[in-house]
Design an enzyme around this catalytic site. Structure first.
Site, PDB file in Angstrom:
ATOM      1  N   GLY A 107       0.849  -1.197   0.000  1.00  0.00           N
ATOM      2  CA  GLY A 107       0.000   0.000   0.000  1.00  0.00           C
ATOM      3  C   GLY A 107       0.882   1.243   0.000  1.00  0.00           C
ATOM      4  O   GLY A 107       2.038   1.198  -0.407  1.00  0.00           O
ATOM      5  N   SER A 121      -0.198   4.397  -1.303  1.00  0.00           N
ATOM      6  CA  SER A 121      -0.571   5.403  -2.298  1.00  0.00           C
ATOM      7  C   SER A 121      -1.128   6.662  -1.654  1.00  0.00           C
ATOM      8  O   SER A 121      -1.139   7.731  -2.261  1.00  0.00           O
ATOM      9  CB  SER A 121      -1.621   4.833  -3.269  1.00  0.00           C
ATOM     10  OG  SER A 121      -1.098   3.749  -3.987  1.00  0.00           O
ATOM     11  N   ARG A 122      -1.596   6.528  -0.416  1.00  0.00           N
ATOM     12  CA  ARG A 122      -2.258   7.647   0.257  1.00  0.00           C
ATOM     13  C   ARG A 122      -2.220   7.397   1.762  1.00  0.00           C
ATOM     14  O   ARG A 122      -1.719   6.376   2.237  1.00  0.00           O
ATOM     15  CB  ARG A 122      -3.714   7.766  -0.213  1.00  0.00           C
ATOM     16  CG  ARG A 122      -4.542   6.519   0.084  1.00  0.00           C
ATOM     17  CD  ARG A 122      -5.923   6.575  -0.544  1.00  0.00           C
ATOM     18  NE  ARG A 122      -5.831   6.478  -1.981  1.00  0.00           N
ATOM     19  CZ  ARG A 122      -5.772   5.327  -2.651  1.00  0.00           C
ATOM     20  NH1 ARG A 122      -5.803   4.167  -1.990  1.00  0.00           N
ATOM     21  NH2 ARG A 122      -5.693   5.288  -3.952  1.00  0.00           N
ATOM     22  N   GLY A 123      -2.755   8.343   2.529  1.00  0.00           N
ATOM     23  CA  GLY A 123      -3.018   8.140   3.944  1.00  0.00           C
ATOM     24  C   GLY A 123      -1.800   7.873   4.800  1.00  0.00           C
ATOM     25  O   GLY A 123      -0.730   8.470   4.613  1.00  0.00           O
ATOM     26  N   GLY A 148       0.203   5.219   5.137  1.00  0.00           N
ATOM     27  CA  GLY A 148       1.369   4.660   4.471  1.00  0.00           C
ATOM     28  C   GLY A 148       2.188   5.712   3.759  1.00  0.00           C
ATOM     29  O   GLY A 148       3.422   5.740   3.863  1.00  0.00           O
ATOM     30  N   ASP A 200      -0.418  -6.635  -6.253  1.00  0.00           N
ATOM     31  CA  ASP A 200      -1.390  -6.961  -5.213  1.00  0.00           C
ATOM     32  C   ASP A 200      -0.706  -7.836  -4.177  1.00  0.00           C
ATOM     33  O   ASP A 200      -0.143  -8.891  -4.518  1.00  0.00           O
ATOM     34  CB  ASP A 200      -2.570  -7.700  -5.852  1.00  0.00           C
ATOM     35  CG  ASP A 200      -3.754  -7.852  -4.922  1.00  0.00           C
ATOM     36  OD1 ASP A 200      -3.556  -7.871  -3.697  1.00  0.00           O
ATOM     37  OD2 ASP A 200      -4.896  -7.972  -5.436  1.00  0.00           O
ATOM     38  N   TYR A 250     -13.513  -8.462  10.816  1.00  0.00           N
ATOM     39  CA  TYR A 250     -12.417  -7.488  10.756  1.00  0.00           C
ATOM     40  C   TYR A 250     -11.484  -7.650  11.948  1.00  0.00           C
ATOM     41  O   TYR A 250     -10.252  -7.625  11.795  1.00  0.00           O
ATOM     42  CB  TYR A 250     -12.974  -6.071  10.716  1.00  0.00           C
ATOM     43  CG  TYR A 250     -11.909  -5.002  10.687  1.00  0.00           C
ATOM     44  CD1 TYR A 250     -11.020  -4.907   9.621  1.00  0.00           C
ATOM     45  CD2 TYR A 250     -11.798  -4.065  11.724  1.00  0.00           C
ATOM     46  CE1 TYR A 250     -10.044  -3.924   9.586  1.00  0.00           C
ATOM     47  CE2 TYR A 250     -10.820  -3.078  11.693  1.00  0.00           C
ATOM     48  CZ  TYR A 250      -9.947  -3.021  10.624  1.00  0.00           C
ATOM     49  OH  TYR A 250      -8.971  -2.047  10.601  1.00  0.00           O
ATOM     50  N   LYS A 278      -7.340  -8.238  11.866  1.00  0.00           N
ATOM     51  CA  LYS A 278      -6.344  -7.322  12.432  1.00  0.00           C
ATOM     52  C   LYS A 278      -5.562  -7.989  13.558  1.00  0.00           C
ATOM     53  O   LYS A 278      -4.341  -7.776  13.692  1.00  0.00           O
ATOM     54  CB  LYS A 278      -7.020  -6.040  12.920  1.00  0.00           C
ATOM     55  CG  LYS A 278      -7.624  -5.192  11.826  1.00  0.00           C
ATOM     56  CD  LYS A 278      -6.627  -4.811  10.727  1.00  0.00           C
ATOM     57  CE  LYS A 278      -5.628  -3.756  11.147  1.00  0.00           C
ATOM     58  NZ  LYS A 278      -4.822  -3.266  10.006  1.00  0.00           N
TER      59      LYS A 278
END
Length: 279
Positions: free
Chosen positions: A15, A17-19, A21, A72, A166, A170
């Protein structure tokens, strides 16, 4: 925790790409780190900001070297290719950041099998497979780290019953990380998890956890990034097998004023929204 920097270190991140990360990547880039991002977002998403390519551009602008890898984390061939490409580009791997995560807070009767499998595949299996693939390279690093963005194990009915699918994914992510810490301690490879006390202003919070109201009561991704930086620059043989909390890490380094991290400036700490999994 340390006086080390990430200059010249190579990070392989799922990951990013944003946020959160991307914030971690930009903090590392400020030191001159090399960052390889394995992410699916090759072209702009209609509802989400950023692609793996725009993230790489921002990393370079921040002072780091970047490698955008479209792939992926659920795909074993993509993981192998990411490790090979990262090693070919930068000569090795010093750090793995398991940032990619799928989320669905549906109750058990409403959670589709497809979403259940997605969360298990990305969160648990992806963390295990990406970390495992990088171990031979991490063994060659002077200060190797695996960092997973997952919570402390807290098997109370409050969290087990809130969103079982979920929660399982996690907690599984955390168990993988703590298991790797024990297994590879003789090699000096640190493996830790990191989780915030408050919600973080990201697309997941905006779209899944409460919209604008919770976004306004959150902290920025930079608080996560600053804590991650402290963990990743700490001595790997001395700091491993821990489920760390963002604010605790910062406080231990001498940071006690978190007001600058409020998504809405001036929001008092007692008005911030607590993150899940922490009592």
């Amino acid at each position: 925790m340390t006086d080390q920097t990430l200059a010249g270190k190579t990070i392989l991140m799922s990951g990013g790409s944003r946020g959160i990360g991307l914030a971690i990547a930009l903090r590392a880039a400020a030191d001159g780190a090399n960052i390889a991002i394995l992410a699916k977002t090759d072209t702009p998403h209609p509802h989400l900001e950023g692609t793996v390519h725009s993230a790489a551009d921002r990393i370079r602008e921040a002072g780091g070297q970047a490698l955008a890898i479209v792939g992926d984390v659920r795909n074993d061939d993509d993981i192998t290719e990411a490790v090979l490409k990262t090693t070919g580009e930068f000569g090795g791997i010093d750090i793995v950041v398991n940032n990619a995560s799928a989320i669905d807070l549906s109750g058990s009767l409403d959670l589709s099998p497809k979403k259940y499998d997605l969360m298990q595949d990305v969160n648990v299996r992806g963390t295990f497979m990406l970390s495992r693939a990088a171990v031979p390279l991490l063994r060659e690093s002077g200060n190797p780290h695996i960092l997973s963005l997952s919570p402390p194990l807290n098997p109370s009915p409050r969290w087990l019953g809130a969103h079982t699918g979920y929660t399982l994914s996690k907690f599984g992510m955390t168990m993988v990380t703590l298991g790797l810490a024990a297994e590879f301690a003789p090699d000096g490879i640190a493996a830790n998890t990191l989780w915030p006390r408050t919600t973080i202003a990201t697309a997941a919070v905006q779209n899944l956890l409460g919209g604008d109201r919770v976004m306004a009561a959150s902290r920025t991704p930079e608080i996560y990034a600053d804590a991650a930086y402290l963990v990743l620059t700490s001595p790997s043989r001395e700091n491993t097998g821990q489920s760390l909390i963002v604010e605790d890490v910062l406080e231990e380094s001498g940071v006690t004023d978190f007001s600058g991290y409020a998504a809405v400036p001036g929001t008092p700490d007692d008005r911030l929204f607590p993150d899940i999994f922490l009592d």
